[in-house]
Design a protein around this motif. Sequence first.
Motif, short mmCIF file in Angstrom:
data_model
loop_
_atom_site.label_atom_id
_atom_site.label_comp_id
_atom_site.label_asym_id
_atom_site.label_seq_id
_atom_site.Cartn_x
_atom_site.Cartn_y
_atom_site.Cartn_z
N THR A 40 0.84 -0.96 0.23
CA THR A 40 -0.53 0.37 0.17
C THR A 40 0.48 1.58 0.17
O THR A 40 0.65 2.38 -0.01
CB THR A 40 -0.80 -0.31 1.02
N THR A 41 2.21 1.13 -0.18
CA THR A 41 3.01 2.07 0.11
C THR A 41 3.29 2.66 -1.13
O THR A 41 4.49 3.42 -1.38
CB THR A 41 3.74 1.75 0.47
N ASP A 42 2.84 1.90 -2.42
CA ASP A 42 3.77 2.15 -3.33
C ASP A 42 5.07 2.27 -3.99
O ASP A 42 5.79 3.25 -4.90
CB ASP A 42 2.94 3.85 -4.69
N GLY A 43 5.89 1.45 -2.57
CA GLY A 43 7.48 1.95 -3.25
C GLY A 43 7.75 2.82 -2.55
O GLY A 43 8.82 3.99 -2.92
N VAL A 44 6.90 4.01 -1.78
CA VAL A 44 7.37 5.59 -1.21
C VAL A 44 8.03 5.46 0.39
O VAL A 44 6.91 4.77 1.28
CB VAL A 44 6.35 6.33 -1.96
N ASN A 45 8.92 5.80 0.76
CA ASN A 45 9.56 5.64 1.94
C ASN A 45 10.00 6.57 1.73
O ASN A 45 11.53 7.29 2.17
CB ASN A 45 10.18 4.44 2.05
N ASN A 46 9.35 7.64 3.46
CA ASN A 46 9.82 9.33 3.96
C ASN A 46 10.04 10.04 2.54
O ASN A 46 10.96 11.14 2.48
CB ASN A 46 10.62 9.29 4.12
N GLY A 47 8.66 9.84 0.95
CA GLY A 47 9.41 10.69 0.57
C GLY A 47 9.62 10.54 -0.60
O GLY A 47 9.80 10.16 -1.98
N GLU A 48 10.76 9.06 -0.66
CA GLU A 48 11.40 8.65 -2.05
C GLU A 48 11.25 7.40 -2.48
O GLU A 48 10.70 6.50 -1.15
CB GLU A 48 12.66 8.42 -0.72
N PHE A 49 11.48 6.70 -3.06
CA PHE A 49 11.13 5.86 -4.02
C PHE A 49 11.87 4.42 -3.62
O PHE A 49 13.31 5.18 -3.07
CB PHE A 49 10.77 5.83 -5.37
N ASP A 50 11.58 3.52 -2.71
CA ASP A 50 12.05 2.72 -2.26
C ASP A 50 12.37 1.40 -2.44
O ASP A 50 11.53 0.60 -2.95
CB ASP A 50 11.56 2.92 -0.57
N PRO A 51 13.60 0.72 -3.59
CA PRO A 51 13.42 0.03 -4.90
C PRO A 51 13.03 -1.52 -4.20
O PRO A 51 12.98 -2.28 -4.76
CB PRO A 51 14.69 0.29 -5.19
N GLY A 52 13.37 -1.47 -2.17
CA GLY A 52 13.51 -2.49 -2.32
C GLY A 52 11.73 -2.77 -1.20
O GLY A 52 11.73 -3.95 -0.84
N ALA A 53 11.43 -2.17 -1.48
CA ALA A 53 9.36 -2.29 -1.38
C ALA A 53 8.96 -2.89 -1.58
O ALA A 53 9.23 -2.74 -2.97
CB ALA A 53 9.01 -1.18 -1.03
N ALA A 54 8.30 -3.40 -1.69
CA ALA A 54 7.39 -4.47 -2.12
C ALA A 54 6.13 -3.51 -3.07
O ALA A 54 6.12 -2.66 -2.45
CB ALA A 54 6.34 -5.66 -1.83
N PRO A 55 5.70 -4.57 -4.35
CA PRO A 55 5.44 -3.55 -5.71
C PRO A 55 4.17 -3.68 -4.76
O PRO A 55 3.74 -4.42 -5.03
CB PRO A 55 5.88 -4.47 -6.85
N PRO A 56 3.37 -2.45 -5.74
CA PRO A 56 1.84 -2.44 -5.50
C PRO A 56 1.41 -2.50 -6.68
O PRO A 56 -0.61 -2.31 -6.54
CB PRO A 56 2.26 -0.94 -5.50
N PHE A 57 1.53 -4.04 -7.30
CA PHE A 57 0.88 -5.06 -8.67
C PHE A 57 1.44 -6.28 -7.95
O PHE A 57 2.43 -6.12 -7.59
CB PHE A 57 1.29 -4.09 -9.21
N LYS A 58 0.25 -6.92 -8.88
CA LYS A 58 0.87 -8.64 -8.95
C LYS A 58 1.35 -8.48 -10.19
O LYS A 58 1.31 -7.88 -10.91
CB LYS A 58 -0.08 -8.99 -8.93
N LEU A 59 2.06 -9.82 -10.39
CA LEU A 59 2.42 -10.01 -11.63
C LEU A 59 1.61 -10.83 -12.66
O LEU A 59 1.38 -10.38 -13.71
CB LEU A 59 3.36 -11.56 -11.19
N SER A 60 0.58 -10.38 -12.28
CA SER A 60 -0.94 -11.22 -12.68
C SER A 60 -1.40 -9.32 -13.95
O SER A 60 -1.92 -9.54 -14.72
CB SER A 60 -1.84 -11.57 -12.26
#
Length: 450
Positions: A85-105
């Motif tokens: 639910t974070t859209d990969g954003v942590n403290n206003g910065e994109f976090d490439p290590g965060a789980a993505p907000p979409f699925k493989l499908s």
Amino acid sequence: MASWVVSECSLRPFTAVKIHHKPRPSLPSNTINAFKFKPLPCSAFKVPTLWSKGRNLGGLGLLNVSAPLKVTITSEEDKGKEESTTDGVNNGEFDPGAAPPFKLSDIKAAIPKHCWVKDPWRSMSYVVRDVVVVFGLAAVAAYFNNWFVWPLYWIAQGTMFWALFVLGHDCGHGSFSNNPALNSVAGHLLHSSILVPYHGWRISHRTHHQNHGHVENDESWHPLSEKIYKSLDNATRLLRFTLPFPMLAYPIYLWSRSPGKKGSHFHPDSDLFVPNERKDIITSTACWTAMVGLLAYLSFAMGPMPLLKLYGIPYAIFVMWLDLVTYLHHHGHDEKLPWYRGKEWSYLRGGLTTLDRDYGWINNIHHDIGTHVIHHLFPQIPHYHLIEATEAAKPVLGKYYREPKKSGPLPFYLLGILIKSMRKDHYVSDIGDVVYYQTDPQLYGTNKSD
């Protein structure tokens, strides 16, 4: 420790708890996993079960408590399809290590249906094109036979050997055609001609795709753990990270794999294979041996020096192409990318750490292998549909897709990226489920890491 208060029907922290994915000293796997809670319905919360002897966390016993923390929940059934639910954003910065907000499908659904269609006639046309160019280049070089032409021939022919490998690579993935027999025959002819054991490579490459981005389980250009790195002698470390030696590693890898792994691509009893793959390995090794025999015969028939000029040096150029491309599809981005292990790894998150690269004029010659992200996630898509599939998937991928730097006619810019990565990307921590490359400042006898 954060204070806990009862709010509505659950516990929640009085102060915010943050999970960092940016490079920092890694925490043990069990420490990171301590922040994952299984959400319970509100009715499941019972204050009397809050205190429990023998389950004390910093003086607070917790038992079956649902705390409304904003964390990623991953189930085994959704492996590779987790949502955030974070859209990969942590403290206003994109976090490439965060789980993505979409699925493989979601990515798959965005790709046009015709991109999945395999046309064996079209695939074979690329084989015919490349084989004609290979023999044409050899004929021209042999005809002129002068030292102005030979260096140009070596570069061109080595690049064409690499193009043959990519077509055999498609056979191994089954993206060449839906006919397994055609894939096997074409793959053996293409790969044996450039001294690659087709089935041995196909199986290990399948392992690479199935475990991409995993520190221990990945097969190709995976990072060394700090323990393995420090166990290597100084000479081995220098050879691994000092050009041009890493760009000549492929034949060695075929015989003995990477540090920390055992097995050979030629031996049917290797750790790489399961018993029912034994016949495949014997077949590929026999084809490889036949090619070696043919080269030995040609060495006697035409002399070793002409064979070296026509085949040996182009083969070395091909190996350099292979090592360069495969390395830079997983290394060398300006922003450090994560590697995973344990419960943090999934097929989707591992695949999203791969990189697309632009090779200028070479894109068409080596069959758009630079469009690598979608290829890694969906290796069954034929190479001639990868560009369209990538464009269709970009809106879903968002910031998890890293637009490649545009190349000039020839991709000389990649050499600078390669050199920088070799100087900085040496090993990852032995602990932690989300880790990043670290630098050994003493590797080259200096404290400077740049």
